[in-house]
Design a protein around this motif. Structure first.
Motif, PDB file in Angstrom:
ATOM      1  N   VAL A  97      -5.746   7.779  -6.300  1.00  8.48           N
ATOM      2  CA  VAL A  97      -5.253   6.411  -6.110  1.00  8.48           C
ATOM      3  C   VAL A  97      -4.313   6.367  -4.906  1.00  8.48           C
ATOM      4  N   ALA A  98      -3.442   7.408  -4.772  1.00 10.12           N
ATOM      5  CA  ALA A  98      -2.529   7.446  -3.626  1.00 10.12           C
ATOM      6  C   ALA A  98      -3.304   7.524  -2.317  1.00 10.12           C
ATOM      7  N   LEU A 137      -6.484   6.577  -1.790  1.00  9.72           N
ATOM      8  CA  LEU A 137      -7.205   5.315  -1.575  1.00  9.72           C
ATOM      9  C   LEU A 137      -6.265   4.245  -1.030  1.00  9.72           C
ATOM     10  N   LEU A 138      -5.031   4.172  -1.576  1.00  8.71           N
ATOM     11  CA  LEU A 138      -4.093   3.149  -1.124  1.00  8.71           C
ATOM     12  C   LEU A 138      -3.679   3.393   0.330  1.00  8.71           C
ATOM     13  N   MET A 139      -3.560   4.692   0.718  1.00  7.98           N
ATOM     14  CA  MET A 139      -3.130   4.949   2.091  1.00  7.98           C
ATOM     15  C   MET A 139      -4.242   4.780   3.100  1.00  7.98           C
ATOM     16  N   GLN A 173       0.826  -1.209   0.000  1.00  4.67           N
ATOM     17  CA  GLN A 173       0.000   0.000   0.000  1.00  4.67           C
ATOM     18  C   GLN A 173       0.862   1.261   0.000  1.00  4.67           C
ATOM     19  N   PHE A 174       1.912   1.290   0.831  1.00  3.41           N
ATOM     20  CA  PHE A 174       2.708   2.507   0.976  1.00  3.41           C
ATOM     21  C   PHE A 174       3.595   2.730  -0.246  1.00  3.41           C
ATOM     22  N   VAL A 175       4.201   1.664  -0.773  1.00 11.83           N
ATOM     23  CA  VAL A 175       5.007   1.816  -1.994  1.00 11.83           C
ATOM     24  C   VAL A 175       4.103   2.223  -3.159  1.00 11.83           C
ATOM     25  N   GLY A 176       2.894   1.631  -3.232  1.00 13.79           N
ATOM     26  CA  GLY A 176       1.962   1.992  -4.295  1.00 13.79           C
ATOM     27  C   GLY A 176       1.524   3.447  -4.216  1.00 13.79           C
ATOM     28  N   ALA A 177       1.310   3.954  -2.999  1.00  9.90           N
ATOM     29  CA  ALA A 177       0.920   5.360  -2.845  1.00  9.90           C
ATOM     30  C   ALA A 177       2.037   6.275  -3.336  1.00  9.90           C
ATOM     31  N   GLY A 178       3.290   5.900  -3.032  1.00  9.85           N
ATOM     32  CA  GLY A 178       4.403   6.703  -3.515  1.00  9.85           C
ATOM     33  C   GLY A 178       4.495   6.700  -5.030  1.00  9.85           C
ATOM     34  N   LEU A 179       4.282   5.531  -5.641  1.00  7.99           N
ATOM     35  CA  LEU A 179       4.313   5.447  -7.104  1.00  7.99           C
ATOM     36  C   LEU A 179       3.190   6.280  -7.709  1.00  7.99           C
ATOM     37  N   ALA A 180       1.996   6.253  -7.108  1.00  7.71           N
ATOM     38  CA  ALA A 180       0.872   7.020  -7.648  1.00  7.71           C
ATOM     39  C   ALA A 180       1.169   8.519  -7.590  1.00  7.71           C
ATOM     40  N   ALA A 181       1.919   8.962  -6.563  1.00 11.35           N
ATOM     41  CA  ALA A 181       2.244  10.387  -6.451  1.00 11.35           C
ATOM     42  C   ALA A 181       3.157  10.843  -7.588  1.00 11.35           C
TER      43      ALA A 181
END
Lengths: 78, 78, 78, 78, 78
Positions: B70-71, B73-75, B10-18
């Motif tokens: 998306v960021a 939602l993931l967080m 979730q946290f790596v995905g939020a960073g990628l979405a940013a």
């Protein structure tokens, strides 16, 4: 270390898909930016090209929304 | 080594979405930049294209806000 | 090997989000750069487009600050 | 294999954030480059746009310094 | 398998930070390149813009040096 490793893949994949959504904005900006550059040079012709502007924006935007859709599907549907 | 591996995703995905959110700013900059270049060449036509400027900014900005969504939602939501 | 693997995700995600913050500067640079190019060609029209300059900078900067916000949330709030 | 895995995340995240700091230099370069191109074509107007040059540099530089701040926070504060 | 996993993070992070240092060269190149293009079109105005050239290079170079600093800190100070 616990947790489902398939979920890790879903969330990292959703983040990667969101990069695609942002990258599509570069294409949308190119369409609208070049329309504005031309319309301000020759304003009387701008009204006749508005349909083409929206067609160009729609095709570029669609690809970004597909990427956003992949992110949503990975988070909520898969 | 402890912790939930799905949270890592979730946290790596939020960073990628940013990253996607930031990349969309390139498209927004292209729209506003080309409007300014044209408006300063032909100021009398600028008022008639302001609506197109905001339409172009809105479509490009929307894709960046989708990535930001998306960021978030993931967080906080998944 | 010890440590919480979710914290690893938070810190790597914050670093990724900071890339988005930097990428948004390209869009801001495009807005300000094109304003300067036009204003130096036609200085008498520059004052009338200052509002558009700040609107364009604000929209592009907002997406970069969203990415910076994701980095701060990942480091301190999640 | 020993060591804290959260520290691994801090150091990799700081390295990723430094990419954002470098990417912001592209935006700063666009502002200063377009000012120079215009000022050398029309040197008499350059003095009147110096304020806009520094405003544009400041907004683009700020996003790069935010990314550098994330790198420093990851290395020393988190 | 032996070794400290935090050291792995330091070395990978330093390598990533060096990408940021290289990316900043694009911005510096934009400043110096546009100065040269303008100065060769209008050589008599070049002397008056040399100060702006160095200000622009300094701001873009600073962001690249920040990224290089992060790489050095990761290797020797953290």
């Amino acid at each position: 270390m616990e947790g489902d490793i398939a979920q890790l893949g879903q969330f990292v994949g959703a983040g990667l898909a969101a990069i695609g959504s942002g990258a599509a904005a570069i294409g949308v900006g190119h369409v609208a930016g070049n329309f504005l550059a031309g319309a301000l040079r020759n304003p009387s012709a701008a009204a006749g090209q508005t349909a083409t502007l929206f067609i160009g924006i729609a095709f570029a935007e669609a690809l970004g929304i597909f990427a956003f859709l992949v992110a949503l599907l990975l988070m909520f549907a898969v």
